[in-house]
Design a protein around this motif. Sequence first.
Motif: not given
Length: 363
Positions: A44-47, A90-94, A103-106, A348-349
């Motif tokens: 999503x563009x919001x990220x 190396x991964x960030x979860x949203x 999205x919020x970062x986990x 990202x995906x």
Amino acid sequence: MKLYIKLAAICFSLALFVSCGNADDDVEFGVNGGGDLGLGKPVDDCLNLGDGELVLSIQDQYTTLPGKVSIFFKVSDTDGDPVPGLTANQFTIYEQGRNDECFSTISTTESFARISPNSQIFNNNTILVLDLSNSVLSSSMEELKTASASFVNNVMPVSDTESFKMAIYWFDGEDKLHVLNELTHVKQDLLNSIDGINANISNDPSTDLYGAVIKATDKAEKLLAASTTNDRIGAASVVIFTDGTDQASRYTQSAALKKVDNANKNIAFFSIGLGAEIDTDVLGKIGKTFSVFAGNKEQLETTFNDISFRVSEQANSFYLFEYCSPKRDGSGENNLAIQVKEGNRQGAVQTKFNAKGFTGGCE
């Protein structure tokens, strides 16, 4: 395999999926039929993540109670080259729930994020196809045997494992793809079969290159289907070596190239050419994943090593990424985005999962 057998309700077809699940249903893997992102889609563009130089192609996704989300995917760059060796940090979860505007970062620490051994659910098959026509046997047989043995040593794991297998075939002028060694996970068997190649192995001095390409692709398709089962995911690589062009003329060039072009997306194709009589354009199309050419027999081992490196990278660019979601039962479907960073590159995906039955206590 208990970890993967009882899963959440699944609606995905292998290779790339967007699915959700109920831990009482069996996982089923199908064929990768999606685009570059698999069953995922652009984030999503919001990220505001911007353009990415890396591509995450989701191969499968499922949930396991009490709250684990598992994502199996491949990472490559925008040129299609695989990206191996990534780690969980190396991964960030949203995540984005139904009450969230974006999205919020986990936290990867709080969510117990990890890269798990993909050997638990992943089968990788390699088919090595050698040209043993008269021109090879009479002038570069020993160099080819040395190079092929080096290839086996580089591609197959140090310790034999059922997750990594290889078969070796050879061709000459006959309308047949001869077996040198059936599919096996035992490295020494492969090395012994290569050592057994001799000048009397072939009775037809011609070269049925296009026939070998067609038959090898058919074998790769069958291996892929057999290794992709209700609890395993499969991928395959076809590596073809020749020192010349097709002379037998049993099959057309267009038929061979069409077979490669239409092959399953989870089959990678590599080609190795030797000498001045090869058609580099045709071999480049046969080895659509990567091709390399040796000017003389002294360069054979180097070129085989180059391809072995590419084949290994291909297999090691698949990842099983798992984390424990803070979402709980009643939250319904939630959006999920995964971002990876490797040096100055990122990608990202986005996909979704259903948190039905989710509670605390995930490990």
